[in-house]
Design a protein around this motif. Structure first.
Motif, short mmCIF file in Angstrom:
data_model
loop_
_atom_site.label_atom_id
_atom_site.label_comp_id
_atom_site.label_asym_id
_atom_site.label_seq_id
_atom_site.Cartn_x
_atom_site.Cartn_y
_atom_site.Cartn_z
N HIS A 187 -4.22 -21.24 6.18
CA HIS A 187 -5.01 -20.86 5.00
C HIS A 187 -5.05 -19.35 4.83
CE1 HIS A 187 -6.78 -24.74 3.61
NE2 HIS A 187 -6.38 -25.11 4.81
N GLU A 188 -5.19 -18.62 5.91
CA GLU A 188 -5.14 -17.15 5.81
C GLU A 188 -3.74 -16.68 5.40
OE1 GLU A 188 -8.43 -18.44 7.63
OE2 GLU A 188 -6.64 -18.46 8.91
N LEU A 189 -2.71 -17.30 5.95
CA LEU A 189 -1.35 -16.90 5.62
C LEU A 189 -1.03 -17.18 4.16
CD1 LEU A 189 0.21 -17.99 8.98
CD2 LEU A 189 0.27 -15.67 8.07
N ASN A 190 -1.52 -18.30 3.63
CA ASN A 190 -1.35 -18.57 2.21
C ASN A 190 -2.04 -17.50 1.36
OD1 ASN A 190 0.17 -20.89 2.52
ND2 ASN A 190 -1.57 -22.27 2.39
N ALA A 191 -3.23 -17.09 1.78
CA ALA A 191 -3.96 -16.06 1.03
C ALA A 191 -3.22 -14.74 1.07
CB ALA A 191 -5.37 -15.89 1.62
N ILE A 192 -2.68 -14.39 2.23
CA ILE A 192 -1.93 -13.13 2.36
C ILE A 192 -0.71 -13.14 1.45
CG2 ILE A 192 -0.47 -11.81 3.95
CD1 ILE A 192 -2.44 -12.69 6.20
N LEU A 238 1.21 -21.26 -7.78
CA LEU A 238 0.19 -22.30 -7.89
C LEU A 238 -0.03 -23.00 -6.57
CD1 LEU A 238 -1.74 -23.62 -9.92
CD2 LEU A 238 0.04 -25.31 -10.39
N LYS A 239 1.04 -23.19 -5.80
CA LYS A 239 0.93 -23.84 -4.49
C LYS A 239 -0.02 -23.07 -3.58
CE LYS A 239 4.13 -23.11 -1.43
NZ LYS A 239 5.39 -23.10 -0.65
N TYR A 240 0.02 -21.75 -3.65
CA TYR A 240 -0.85 -20.92 -2.82
C TYR A 240 -2.24 -20.78 -3.44
CZ TYR A 240 3.56 -19.56 -0.62
OH TYR A 240 4.77 -19.58 0.03
N ARG A 241 -2.32 -20.81 -4.77
CA ARG A 241 -3.57 -20.55 -5.47
C ARG A 241 -4.58 -21.69 -5.35
NH1 ARG A 241 -6.48 -17.19 -9.35
NH2 ARG A 241 -8.35 -18.45 -9.61
N LEU A 242 -4.14 -22.92 -5.49
CA LEU A 242 -5.07 -24.04 -5.57
C LEU A 242 -6.03 -24.12 -4.39
CD1 LEU A 242 -2.86 -26.88 -7.10
CD2 LEU A 242 -4.75 -25.66 -8.19
N PRO A 243 -5.57 -24.02 -3.14
CA PRO A 243 -6.53 -24.08 -2.03
C PRO A 243 -7.46 -22.88 -1.95
CG PRO A 243 -4.27 -24.48 -1.28
CD PRO A 243 -4.18 -23.91 -2.64
N LEU A 244 -7.09 -21.78 -2.64
CA LEU A 244 -7.84 -20.54 -2.54
C LEU A 244 -8.94 -20.40 -3.57
CD1 LEU A 244 -4.95 -17.97 -1.92
CD2 LEU A 244 -6.87 -18.40 -0.37
N ARG A 248 -12.76 -24.01 1.37
CA ARG A 248 -13.47 -25.29 1.51
C ARG A 248 -14.97 -25.17 1.73
NH1 ARG A 248 -9.08 -28.50 5.37
NH2 ARG A 248 -7.45 -28.64 3.79
N GLY A 249 -15.45 -24.35 2.64
CA GLY A 249 -16.87 -24.30 2.97
C GLY A 249 -17.68 -23.43 2.03
N PRO A 250 -19.02 -23.43 2.20
CA PRO A 250 -19.91 -22.70 1.28
C PRO A 250 -20.19 -21.25 1.66
CG PRO A 250 -21.22 -24.02 2.80
CD PRO A 250 -19.77 -24.28 3.15
N GLU A 251 -19.70 -20.79 2.84
CA GLU A 251 -20.03 -19.44 3.31
C GLU A 251 -18.77 -18.72 3.78
OE1 GLU A 251 -24.22 -20.43 5.49
OE2 GLU A 251 -22.42 -21.45 6.22
N ILE A 252 -17.81 -18.64 2.89
CA ILE A 252 -16.50 -18.08 3.26
C ILE A 252 -16.61 -16.59 3.55
CG2 ILE A 252 -14.15 -17.66 2.44
CD1 ILE A 252 -14.58 -20.28 0.73
N ARG A 253 -17.28 -15.86 2.68
CA ARG A 253 -17.42 -14.41 2.89
C ARG A 253 -18.18 -14.13 4.18
NH1 ARG A 253 -21.49 -10.38 0.71
NH2 ARG A 253 -20.49 -8.35 1.04
N ASP A 254 -19.27 -14.83 4.42
CA ASP A 254 -20.05 -14.62 5.64
C ASP A 254 -19.22 -14.92 6.89
OD1 ASP A 254 -22.21 -13.89 4.15
OD2 ASP A 254 -23.30 -15.78 4.39
N THR A 255 -18.38 -15.95 6.80
CA THR A 255 -17.52 -16.31 7.93
C THR A 255 -16.52 -15.20 8.22
OG1 THR A 255 -17.72 -18.67 7.42
CG2 THR A 255 -15.88 -18.01 8.82
#
Length: 302
Positions: free
Chosen positions: A74-79, A96-102, A47-54
């Motif tokens: 959100h982290e668990l979906n990514a994992i 697709l359910k996991y991909r869209l938010p990522l 969602r935000g503009p600085e994901i890597r920095d966060t």
């Protein structure tokens, strides 16, 4: 003691400002406090503009011993999205359910995939909940039976592939405990009740107040920060499930997840939601806990 910080969602600049306002200083690229420790409630990414920095900021603080963190949904979906079985096939069926938010997170790491894989590997070492000096920390829902089941299953200090494969199937008591802990308890609407959100989409469930017994409540009373209006009539008994409310004498629980656009973060003397909807033009929120048994409104920082 502890500074508990709500959902960040890629807002690294806001996080830095919040840490500085609470007396944290940056030395050798890592924020620290001389007498306190940060505790992150999950949902660092998307969602935000600085994901890597966060991710880098949170990870460095945790690895340096200056912070603790629990995983958000959100982290668990990514994992789960990234994990493959021994044959190289994804462990999740509905990718697709996991991909869209990522999408936004994956875009930031498009040209540095090795770094992203390193972050995913690190995230798998984080807990889903914490018990610290008389307080409890979880992303979405503290339900004793769920926590007990997860304690039995998560004994190796890491989210194992076999465990994640089980919970990704959504068909067991363990998967229910897993998803309720990181996503809360959704109340399923009856098939003959049509409810539409502000975009005109039909909704089949809503986020509920997991800390109360639903018996005798209206749909509206049970809903927690729903983005659509629910009918204000009592939920029929045949649709309801009795559950034990979170007791007044239970330890303080800090959680995020629910995007509190309006209203107080302190819901009861021992319940505090620190997701102040930063991803929807809200503010990043923290609670400065120093050993008190009941929550104090003046300890909220935004």
């Amino acid at each position: 003691m502890y500074d508990i910080i709500g959902d960040i969602h890629g807002q690294a600049s806001m996080l830095k400002s919040l840490l500085k306002s609470m007396g944290y200083k940056k030395e050798n690229g890592v924020f620290s406090h001389e007498s306190r420790k940060a505790v992150f409630l999950g949902d660092f990414i998307n969602r935000g503009p600085e994901i890597r920095d966060t991710l880098i900021l949170v990870r460095r603080m945790v690895e340096a011993g200056n912070a603790l963190a629990v995983l958000g949904n959100h982290e668990l979906n990514a994992i789960i999205y990234e994990l493959k079985d021994k044959t190289g096939k994804p462990i999740a069926k509905r990718l697709l359910k996991y991909r869209l938010p990522l999408n936004q997170t994956l875009e930031e790491f498009l040209h540095i995939p090795d770094e992203y894989r390193s972050h995913i590997k690190w995230l798998r070492t984080l807990p889903m909940f914490l018990e610290l000096d008389g307080i409890r920390v979880v992303h979405a829902c503290w339900k004793d039976e769920n926590i007990a089941l997860l304690k039995e299953s998560l004994t190796e200090g890491k989210l194992r592939r076999s465990f994640l494969k089980k919970v990704s199937k959504n068909n067991s008591e363990l998967s229910t405990a897993f998803w309720q802990t990181c996503k809360g308890i959704d109340f399923q609407l009856p098939k003959d009740l049509l409810v539409f959100d502000n975009r005109g989409q039909a909704r089949r469930s809503f986020r509920s107040k997991w800390w109360v017994n639903p018996q005798g409540l209206t749909f509206k009373e049970l809903a927690f920060e729903s983005r659509f209006d629910l009918p204000n009539y009592t939920i029929p008994d045949e649709l309801n499930i009795t559950r034990e409310p979170y007791g007044e004498d239970e330890p303080i629980v800090f959680f995020g997840h629910y995007c509190l656009r309006n209203g107080a973060n302190i819901l009861a003397p021992n319940l505090c939601c620190l997701d102040s909807c930063v991803s929807r033009n809200g503010k990043l929120a923290a609670y400065r806990w120093s050993g008190e048994k009941k929550l104090l409104a003046e300890n909220i920082v935004k």
